[in-house]
Design a protein around this motif. Structure first.
Motif, short mmCIF file in Angstrom:
data_model
loop_
_atom_site.label_atom_id
_atom_site.label_comp_id
_atom_site.label_asym_id
_atom_site.label_seq_id
_atom_site.Cartn_x
_atom_site.Cartn_y
_atom_site.Cartn_z
N THR A 1 0.93 -1.12 -0.14
CA THR A 1 0.03 -0.15 -0.08
C THR A 1 0.78 1.18 -0.01
O THR A 1 1.98 1.33 0.58
N ILE A 2 0.37 2.36 -0.73
CA ILE A 2 1.10 3.50 -0.64
C ILE A 2 1.00 4.11 0.67
O ILE A 2 -0.06 4.09 1.45
N LYS A 3 2.22 4.54 1.15
CA LYS A 3 2.02 5.29 2.54
C LYS A 3 2.53 6.80 2.38
O LYS A 3 2.90 7.00 1.50
N ALA A 4 2.08 7.47 3.51
CA ALA A 4 2.49 9.02 3.51
C ALA A 4 3.93 9.09 3.55
O ALA A 4 4.64 8.24 4.00
N VAL A 5 4.73 9.85 3.12
CA VAL A 5 5.92 10.29 3.13
C VAL A 5 6.40 10.31 4.40
O VAL A 5 5.86 10.73 5.39
N ARG A 6 7.90 9.87 4.74
CA ARG A 6 8.30 9.69 5.78
C ARG A 6 8.27 10.92 6.57
O ARG A 6 8.73 12.08 6.06
N GLY A 7 7.89 10.92 8.16
CA GLY A 7 7.81 12.12 8.62
C GLY A 7 6.59 13.09 8.39
O GLY A 7 6.73 14.17 9.03
N PHE A 8 5.66 12.70 7.51
CA PHE A 8 4.50 13.52 7.30
C PHE A 8 3.34 12.79 7.79
O PHE A 8 3.21 11.16 7.59
N MET B 1 5.12 23.29 9.05
CA MET B 1 6.56 23.93 8.66
C MET B 1 7.19 22.62 8.29
O MET B 1 6.65 21.45 8.79
N PHE B 2 8.51 22.62 7.85
CA PHE B 2 8.87 21.66 7.17
C PHE B 2 10.60 21.42 7.44
O PHE B 2 11.23 22.60 7.17
N ARG B 3 10.86 20.35 7.73
CA ARG B 3 12.56 20.36 8.26
C ARG B 3 12.81 18.93 7.98
O ARG B 3 12.01 17.96 8.51
N HIS B 4 13.72 18.49 7.24
CA HIS B 4 14.16 17.29 6.94
C HIS B 4 15.11 16.77 7.88
O HIS B 4 16.35 16.50 7.68
N ARG C 1 8.79 15.04 16.77
CA ARG C 1 9.58 15.41 15.73
C ARG C 1 9.11 15.00 14.63
O ARG C 1 9.44 13.69 14.41
N LEU C 2 8.59 15.61 13.71
CA LEU C 2 8.15 15.23 12.27
C LEU C 2 8.72 16.09 11.29
O LEU C 2 9.49 17.19 11.53
#
Length: 419
Positions: free
Chosen positions: A2-9, A110-113, A120-121
């Motif tokens: 199954t398609i999953k959400a992007v890591r950390g999202f 907000m977005f941080r890789h 923490r996401l």
RNA sequence: GUGGGCGUAGCUCAGCUGGUUAGAGCGUCGGGUUGUGGCCCCGAAGGUCGUGAGUUCGAAUCUCAUCGCUCACCCCA
């Protein structure tokens, strides 16, 4: 697969969304009583907004930003924090000319890789506020008070701790920095590799080191508070006085540093022991040079950010669900069609009405009504249609009464009026 | 980027030292009541055991790889 959400999202699922709205509403209410206005800026900005705003040599800018070139070849990035974008907007639209002081709030993603972990996401949400145009200690104190107020309004079961420090200003900070660097240079051989690295890149951060050995060695290192110029010292004193007058408990933490370059003077953090490694729920401070650095007038500013996911982690878990007022149980397809306009009208009266979308037996419908928490069920079958009467059942008392079709709307309207 | 832990039904988890058709509770749906919910009883649906390879007569179980989740380091809200 199954398609999953992007890591950390992460998806915010229906069971959680009401808690989000609650948190946002509480914050919005508190901000509005202080006279703040909401601003909403884009999620995407030109990269230079953050590079110049946050600081070229911060971890955020160096390795955590979602940066890419768009189809025009321009470098753009997903905002890693809110302040820089807000200030860009304030400068672009010259909002500073319209009032002596700007008091703004915003909330959003907000977005941080970074590598995700507890609290923490990669996409996370903040509730932010910014005061632009005042150097007054009251501005600092009010911003801190709002953060404290929002958190304590929503969190009861956790110990929140407010820590405050002053980083000094461009006048006094360099003196401390020079002495500290000198000191660190001498101590370097005894420090851990991380601290040796920090000693060069961001000396203040050595005080954050968790290594016991480093802590002992650094106990003798010069502290900012001993270098504060009279103005900074007075400023800090007044901020603390006001907080005391506001009844906000705090502790001073001379080691408290912020990760973003733009902070001067007041910095603060609200932490909770229940959050794991990322104990900070809210943080902020003063950033007097930032507006100018981004090409605007020399406006002083203070602001704060609340981490919404972390806040929700601390909120008492309670099932929030919208209660159904009325369940309409229609028996048979004819009755179902007959009842549709009534359902629509009841909803227009603000009553929360549910019915099944497929034909089902009464038993199944009663079961569903019960699950939905409906306080009353309106039963309408062939017999009722013929007699132009419906059966209204009170789910708590189990009492049933017949009511004529004409009475339904006024009676139910009255019944649910108080809710 | 580095390290530890974990991947079995929608959810929470069992499945011992490899042994036939992989289980439970909860949830869902249906029945017991052809027009009456919660409790009870009965039944049903639902699983490529994360994925791939290897060892073996035989793998959910052992080995390796890989992906994902998670916690921690770093850093931050």
């Amino acid at each position: 697969m199954t398609i999953k959400a992007v890591r950390g999202f992460k998806d915010i699922l229906p069971d959680d969304s009401l808690r989000w709205v609650t948190a946002e509403d509480v914050a919005r209410g508190i901000f509005e009583t202080c006279g703040l206005k909401e601003i909403r800026t884009p999620i995407l900005e030109k990269t230079e907004v953050f590079a110049r705003g946050i600081g070229e040599h911060t971890d955020i800018v160096e390795k955590e930003m979602y940066t890419f070139t768009d189809r025009n070849g321009e470098s753009v990035t997903l905002r890693p924090e809110a302040t820089a974008g807000i200030i860009r907007a304030v400068i672009e639209h010259k909002l500073y000319g319209k009032a002596s002081m700007l008091k703004l709030f915003t909330m959003g993603p907000m977005f941080r890789h970074e590598r995700p972990q507890k609290g923490r996401l990669r996409q996370f949400h903040q509730i932010n506020c910014e005061y632009l145009g005042s150097q007054a200690p009251l501005a600092d104190a009010e911003v801190i008070w709002m953060a404290w107020k929002v958190l304590t309004s929503l969190v009861t079961s956790s110990e929140l701790l407010l820590q405050i420090n002053s980083l000094g200003c461009p006048k006094c900070r360099p003196l401390h920095r020079a002495d500290l660097q000198l000191c660190l240079k001498n101590l370097a051989p005894k420090l851990c590799p991380d601290c040796r690295r920090r000693a060069k890149s961001n000396p203040l951060r050595v005080f954050d080191c968790k290594n016991e050995e480093c802590k002992r060695i650094l106990a003798s290192a010069p502290l900012v508070k001993h270098y504060l110029c009279p103005e900074c010292s007075i400023h800090l004193g007044k901020v603390l006085d006001i907080l005391e007058a506001f009844g906000v408990p705090f502790v001073q933490n001379p080691y408290l540093v912020r990760g973003l370059d733009y902070y001067v003077r007041t910095t603060f953090e609200i932490v909770s022991p229940d959050l794991g490694a990322q104990s900070t729920v809210a943080a902020g401070g003063r950033y007097d040079g930032l507006v100018k650095a981004l090409g605007g007038p020399d406006l002083p500013g203070v602001g704060m950010a609340i981490g919404v996911e972390r806040l929700l982690l601390l909120m008492d878990i309670q099932e929030c669900r919208l209660e159904t007022n009325l369940f309409v149980a229609a028996l048979g397809n004819e009755a179902r069609e007959e009842v549709l306009p009534l359902v629509k009208e009841l909803r227009e009266e603000g009553i929360v009405v549910e019915m099944t979308y497929e034909e089902k037996g009464l038993k199944a419908q009663m079961k569903q009504a019960n699950r939905l928490g409906a306080s009353h069920v309106l039963i309408i079958g062939d017999k009722e249609i013929e007699e132009e009467k419906a059966v209204l059942r009170d789910m708590k008392t189990k009492e049933q009464q017949e009511i004529s079709f004409k009475e339904i709307i006024p009676l139910l309207k009255d019944l649910f009026a108080g809710e």
